[in-house]
Design a protein around this motif. Sequence first.
Motif, PDB file in Angstrom:
ATOM      1  N   ARG A   1      20.458  27.159  28.467  1.00 50.81           N
ATOM      2  CA  ARG A   1      20.487  27.750  29.812  1.00 50.81           C
ATOM      3  C   ARG A   1      21.682  28.704  29.947  1.00 50.81           C
ATOM      4  O   ARG A   1      21.549  29.818  30.469  1.00 50.81           O
ATOM      5  CB  ARG A   1      20.577  26.635  30.857  1.00 50.81           C
ATOM      6  CG  ARG A   1      20.482  27.123  32.297  1.00 50.81           C
ATOM      7  CD  ARG A   1      20.703  25.968  33.261  1.00 50.81           C
ATOM      8  NE  ARG A   1      19.722  24.917  33.028  1.00 50.81           N
ATOM      9  CZ  ARG A   1      18.486  24.914  33.534  1.00 50.81           C
ATOM     10  NH1 ARG A   1      18.099  25.919  34.302  1.00 50.81           N
ATOM     11  NH2 ARG A   1      17.661  23.917  33.280  1.00 50.81           N
ATOM     12  N   GLN A   2      22.821  28.275  29.464  1.00 50.89           N
ATOM     13  CA  GLN A   2      24.010  29.130  29.546  1.00 50.89           C
ATOM     14  C   GLN A   2      23.862  30.367  28.652  1.00 50.89           C
ATOM     15  O   GLN A   2      24.291  31.466  29.028  1.00 50.89           O
ATOM     16  CB  GLN A   2      25.251  28.329  29.136  1.00 50.89           C
ATOM     17  CG  GLN A   2      25.641  27.239  30.122  1.00 50.89           C
ATOM     18  CD  GLN A   2      26.818  26.418  29.610  1.00 50.89           C
ATOM     19  OE1 GLN A   2      26.649  25.433  28.897  1.00 50.89           O
ATOM     20  NE2 GLN A   2      28.014  26.854  29.964  1.00 50.89           N
ATOM     21  N   TYR A   3      23.266  30.175  27.492  1.00 54.98           N
ATOM     22  CA  TYR A   3      23.140  31.281  26.540  1.00 54.98           C
ATOM     23  C   TYR A   3      22.206  32.370  27.065  1.00 54.98           C
ATOM     24  O   TYR A   3      22.548  33.558  27.053  1.00 54.98           O
ATOM     25  CB  TYR A   3      22.632  30.741  25.206  1.00 54.98           C
ATOM     26  CG  TYR A   3      22.789  31.686  24.040  1.00 54.98           C
ATOM     27  CD1 TYR A   3      23.978  32.380  23.821  1.00 54.98           C
ATOM     28  CD2 TYR A   3      21.761  31.857  23.124  1.00 54.98           C
ATOM     29  CE1 TYR A   3      24.132  33.229  22.731  1.00 54.98           C
ATOM     30  CE2 TYR A   3      21.897  32.700  22.025  1.00 54.98           C
ATOM     31  CZ  TYR A   3      23.087  33.389  21.843  1.00 54.98           C
ATOM     32  OH  TYR A   3      23.226  34.229  20.762  1.00 54.98           O
ATOM     33  N   ILE A   4      21.026  31.995  27.548  1.00 59.12           N
ATOM     34  CA  ILE A   4      20.101  33.006  28.045  1.00 59.12           C
ATOM     35  C   ILE A   4      20.566  33.580  29.375  1.00 59.12           C
ATOM     36  O   ILE A   4      20.149  34.666  29.774  1.00 59.12           O
ATOM     37  CB  ILE A   4      18.666  32.461  28.164  1.00 59.12           C
ATOM     38  CG1 ILE A   4      18.572  31.339  29.211  1.00 59.12           C
ATOM     39  CG2 ILE A   4      18.149  31.981  26.815  1.00 59.12           C
ATOM     40  CD1 ILE A   4      17.154  30.822  29.435  1.00 59.12           C
ATOM     41  N   GLY A   5      21.465  32.858  30.064  1.00 50.60           N
ATOM     42  CA  GLY A   5      22.006  33.377  31.311  1.00 50.60           C
ATOM     43  C   GLY A   5      23.044  34.470  31.103  1.00 50.60           C
ATOM     44  O   GLY A   5      23.365  35.212  32.033  1.00 50.60           O
ATOM     45  N   GLY A   6      23.562  34.574  29.904  1.00 56.40           N
ATOM     46  CA  GLY A   6      24.560  35.610  29.592  1.00 56.40           C
ATOM     47  C   GLY A   6      25.054  35.427  28.177  1.00 56.40           C
ATOM     48  O   GLY A   6      26.107  34.810  27.971  1.00 56.40           O
ATOM     49  N   PRO A   7      24.320  35.916  27.183  1.00 53.47           N
ATOM     50  CA  PRO A   7      24.718  35.704  25.786  1.00 53.47           C
ATOM     51  C   PRO A   7      26.139  36.157  25.480  1.00 53.47           C
ATOM     52  O   PRO A   7      26.884  35.451  24.794  1.00 53.47           O
ATOM     53  CB  PRO A   7      23.690  36.534  24.998  1.00 53.47           C
ATOM     54  CG  PRO A   7      22.497  36.623  25.895  1.00 53.47           C
ATOM     55  CD  PRO A   7      23.057  36.678  27.283  1.00 53.47           C
ATOM     56  N   ASP A   8      26.530  37.320  25.981  1.00 50.73           N
ATOM     57  CA  ASP A   8      27.857  37.851  25.661  1.00 50.73           C
ATOM     58  C   ASP A   8      28.973  37.027  26.295  1.00 50.73           C
ATOM     59  O   ASP A   8      30.063  36.915  25.727  1.00 50.73           O
ATOM     60  CB  ASP A   8      27.969  39.302  26.130  1.00 50.73           C
ATOM     61  CG  ASP A   8      27.076  40.223  25.326  1.00 50.73           C
ATOM     62  OD1 ASP A   8      27.031  40.071  24.106  1.00 50.73           O
ATOM     63  OD2 ASP A   8      26.400  41.087  25.924  1.00 50.73           O
ATOM     64  N   GLU A   9      28.703  36.486  27.455  1.00 53.08           N
ATOM     65  CA  GLU A   9      29.717  35.672  28.121  1.00 53.08           C
ATOM     66  C   GLU A   9      29.825  34.295  27.465  1.00 53.08           C
ATOM     67  O   GLU A   9      30.926  33.744  27.330  1.00 53.08           O
ATOM     68  CB  GLU A   9      29.389  35.501  29.610  1.00 53.08           C
ATOM     69  CG  GLU A   9      29.545  36.763  30.439  1.00 53.08           C
ATOM     70  CD  GLU A   9      28.410  37.750  30.198  1.00 53.08           C
ATOM     71  OE1 GLU A   9      27.317  37.314  29.763  1.00 53.08           O
ATOM     72  OE2 GLU A   9      28.614  38.959  30.442  1.00 53.08           O
ATOM     73  N   PHE A  10      28.699  33.727  27.056  1.00 56.29           N
ATOM     74  CA  PHE A  10      28.704  32.382  26.491  1.00 56.29           C
ATOM     75  C   PHE A  10      29.212  32.376  25.047  1.00 56.29           C
ATOM     76  O   PHE A  10      29.978  31.486  24.654  1.00 56.29           O
ATOM     77  CB  PHE A  10      27.297  31.786  26.560  1.00 56.29           C
ATOM     78  CG  PHE A  10      27.227  30.335  26.193  1.00 56.29           C
ATOM     79  CD1 PHE A  10      27.972  29.390  26.890  1.00 56.29           C
ATOM     80  CD2 PHE A  10      26.426  29.905  25.148  1.00 56.29           C
ATOM     81  CE1 PHE A  10      27.924  28.046  26.552  1.00 56.29           C
ATOM     82  CE2 PHE A  10      26.351  28.561  24.807  1.00 56.29           C
ATOM     83  CZ  PHE A  10      27.104  27.627  25.514  1.00 56.29           C
TER      84      PHE A  10
END
Length: 415
Positions: A367-376
């Motif tokens: 969930r965190q990864y698809i919500g913002g790959p570059d941020e995660f």
Amino acid sequence: MSESATTGESARARLVGWAFCLSLIAHSFLIVILPRLDKESAVRDLARSWHYAIGIALLVFGVWRLWLWWRERGAISSDILPPAARFWHHALCLAVLLLVVLGGPLGFLYGWTEGRAIDPAGLFTIPAPIGKDHSVWKFTGYFHSASANATVLIALAALVSAGYTFARYGKGLLSAFPAGFGLLFLVRAALFIYAINSFAAREPGYIAAAIFLGICAAFWLAVRALRKGRFAATEGKRGGIAWNTGALAGVAAVVAFGLTMPYLLFRVTPFSSGVVVEADPSITWHRERLAEVAWTPPTEFQLTTGRETYKWCKFCHTMEPGEAHLVGPNLANIFGQRAGTVPNFPYSPALAAAGKNGLVWNEQTIRQYIGGPDEFVPGTSMMISSGPVVDPALQDAVIASLKRDTMFTEDERPE
């Protein structure tokens, strides 16, 4: 051979030019449509077979048009545009012809090294003369796509140039380019505008393309009204070696930038380099299932999400055990696995390091990864074509679809 009074092309050259340009327009439509179709659908297989058929026709017409161009020493009559503008327009069109002719063989190699036979429109089959090879597949696929992207940038440059020549000399898309190329440039640019605005949904793409075409039409009408009867003669810059060299350098720069677009848009590279978990080359997935997840039949919302958002996951990833890696790794049995550990896939150092530091794929981390790959995972090479999935309901739908596709075989799924 007879010559056209308006362009300087022979009748045969005009016919072949129109055949090439109309074929490339049809091919461009398929390029936009194919990624938006379900990968397992019969419609996609049909579209791919026509993609091959039109690609073969393009290769034939492209080589033929190049030969006629060389034989006739050009395509635009000297009384249409001054020498400098004529040379520039010639260079743009020749660049498109060369890119298409070079891109054709790359497309064949791309399909063959994926293990796919070429079946143009179902008329006949060209079996792969070579076996599967992920490195060659990635290289040829990159430059096959990049050559198409470069033609888009050329089309945009040609539209700007045609706007200038129309305002200055009264010669626009249909008269300032060889037969067919003006229409090709307009449609190619409009399809690109549609494509980059329709990853998440189709409606924004339609609106963006309509606005773009409306701006082009408004410009044409405004210039025609303001300059009616007052267009300048074709006296203008005479060109010369310095100008021609600069024009060629300009076209080369446009092409070079176009060749980087797969990386700029999708972070795809032509080379398989990165951190690899070594294993038997036949192993391309996690054979051991480390997590148990519950089977849930898809809801209507999830089906809709699959058609618009989740489909882009399948554009870059395979999901079934035994399938080859694509631009991204095979995701079979991915839940419960450490990040960056699918065998024989070249991971970015950032994702490989995240896995070594304890990142495990579960519902929360995905969930965190698809919500913002570059941020995660700063430095990851993954991106999402439709943009980060930040809506919790969309995240739930994507994760549910991912569970069904990667954690259950067909035999394990209830009827």
